[in-house]
Design a protein around this motif. Structure first.
Motif: not given
Lengths: 249, 250
Positions: B95-96, B109-117, B186-190, B194-199
């Motif tokens: 992930x890192x 043309x490739x997304x650079x969002x942390x969520x995508x990667x 493991x979705x918490x690892x996002x 810097x993905x602003x998810x629940x964790x």
């Protein structure tokens, strides 16, 4: 000119260093039924699997309607569509209903429209008294019913030749008759068949010829009456004596 | 018994009042929960999206790995290398590396969002595991089934598609669900990229309130979805077992 339905010329097959078939010659006329007898391990199953091209032979030729099916570049799927094989252990597809088991070959291998395949399947099931099982899954059927479905599945391809590999050996004794009846009906209908079997009485009844396979070669062949009553070869005699002692003839 | 004893030990420990204040604060919980729950939808989105790709991609890998014959050796080797690699690297590192490395390439043309990667990383890691699960299923289908299908004139591919895979997949549904539960957690690892998810949100809240209750709130959200799924898995396993036991008597 009438060609033989099936002809085997000096067929050899080894698995590693084990030579299972050591020069098999066998000819079947159209509509002929040949019983293949011999001890377990004599090569009966391997021989049938070679004819269906499930196993590649090492040497020799197998001619179906005069065409060499073992030559390079032959479409094995096309050969298999014309040669039906039924196994000792039924090998029905457990995740499919009886109807789908039967229609899979005609639809996916022959390209028949589904309705037509189903019609064909229902016709065959009716003929063999299985029409009420059409939507059942195999594990709901008795062994005898499963084997009859397996035979119908092979027949649905409208094969020129049927190969039956000890199709009653895995059945409880009381279920053997219903399967033999199906085979008898096929024989009467003129189906060309090779029947590997331990049911000597039955072989004697419906086969025009009996071939005794021993250690990878056909030691003796001829009309059932002669093979069963007056075998020429001492090994054939010994084999048949053991069968009689076991009460199977 | 053991749990009761353990609970008693914890509740009677000298530090318990302090721990209760900092982990189980009702006011902090009320304050932080709605926003964390809203962010949790991003976790749900991530693992659902990832799962769809994992199920397809892993099956593809498993099929490649089960191709027979010498001709396909390079393809098989590639599939093996893939599973070895992605089962070997800790998920956090994948992930890192992808989360920070891939956007830095600045590809057009490739997304650079942390969520995508982040999702891509989860797909890569989990596909390696799930491919092995599928492979176990494929290998559990008896060779006579293939022989039977081929004897009807079906091609290798059609035998696989109509006879082998349906039976294989059915048998491995419980372990697949098991891996799906792992993926959800493991979705918490996002959060780490810097993905602003629940964790990540609970980290922010924790820092703001000097109180750890937001972590507990997040844990509850995860448990609320993983436990029902675990029960479904158990039920499926039991049902499958029942099916096999019923065989022969029916």
């Amino acid at each position: 000119m009438t060609e033989d339905a099936l002809r085997l010329d000096a067929v050899h097959k080894s698995f590693g260093r084990l030579e299972v078939l050591r020069g098999i010659d066998l000819t079947l006329a159209r509509h002929e039924v040949v019983a293949l007898i011999g001890a377990s391990g004599s090569g009966k199953s391997t021989l049938l699997r070679c004819i269906n091209v499930l196993e590649r032979i090492d040497r020799g030729r197998i001619l179906l309607d005069g065409h060499d099916v073992t030559a390079r570049g032959v479409d094995v799927n096309e050969v298999r569509r014309r040669v039906g094989i039924v196994f000792q252990a039924f090998n029905l597809f457990p995740h499919m209903t009886v109807l789908r088991n039967i229609c899979l070959g005609p639809v996916e291998a022959q390209g028949l429209p589904r309705e037509e395949a189903e019609e064909r399947a229902r016709g065959l099931l009716e003929r063999f008294g299985l029409l009420d099982k059409v939507l059942d899954y195999p594990d709901r059927l008795s062994g005898g019913q499963q084997q009859r479905v397996a035979i119908v599945r092979a027949l649905a391809m409208r094969p020129d030749v049927m190969l039956l590999d000890e199709v009653t050996s895995a059945l409880d004794p009381e279920l053997v008759a219903e399967v033999l009846d199906v085979i008898r009906e096929l024989a009467e209908g003129g189906m060309t068949m090779i029947l590997a079997t331990h049911e000597m009485g039955f072989a004697r009844d419906i086969a025009q010829r009996v071939a005794f396979l021993d250690d990878g070669v056909i030691l003796e062949e001829g009309p059932p009456d002669r093979i069963f009553t007056d075998p020429q070869h001492p090994r054939t005699r010994r084999f048949l004596q053991r069968i009689i002692a076991a009460g199977r003839l | 018994m053991v749990f009761t004893a353990l609970a008693l030990v914890v509740v009677n420990s000298p530090g318990w009042p302090e721990v209760r204040r900092s982990f189980l604060n009702v006011d902090v919980f009320r304050e932080s929960f709605p926003e964390i729950a809203r962010r949790f939808l991003l976790n749900v989105q991530a693992f659902l999206l990832a799962e769809v790709f994992i199920l397809v991609f892993a099956l593809f890998i498993a099929v490649l790995r089960s191709l027979p014959g010498a001709v396909f050796f390079p393809i098989r080797a590639l599939a093996v290398a893939y599973t070895d690699l992605f089962r070997g690297i800790p998920t956090v590192l994948v992930i890192y590396i992808l989360g920070f490395g891939a956007p830095a390439l600045q590809l057009q043309g490739v997304p650079d969002s942390p969520f995508f990667w982040g999702v891509v990383a989860l797909v890569l890691v989990y596909s390696a595991y799930v491919a092995e699960v599928y492979r176990a299923g494929i290998e559990s289908v008896h060779p006579s089934q293939v022989a039977s299908a081929r004897s009807l004139g079906l091609s290798r591919w059609k035998a696989l598609r109509f006879v082998v895979l349906p039976q294989a997949v059915r048998r491995v549904i419980p372990p697949l669900l098991n891996d799906f539960i792992g993926l959800q957690k493991d979705s918490a690892l996002l959060a780490l990229i810097g993905v602003l998810e629940a964790f990540r949100r609970s980290q922010v809240d924790t820092a703001g309130a000097f109180n750890f209750t937001p972590y507990v709130a997040t844990a509850l959200l995860f448990v609320a979805i993983t436990i029902p799924l675990a029960r479904v898995t158990d039920w499926l396993v039991a049902r499958e077992r029942g099916r096999y036991q019923a065989e022969g008597t029916l």
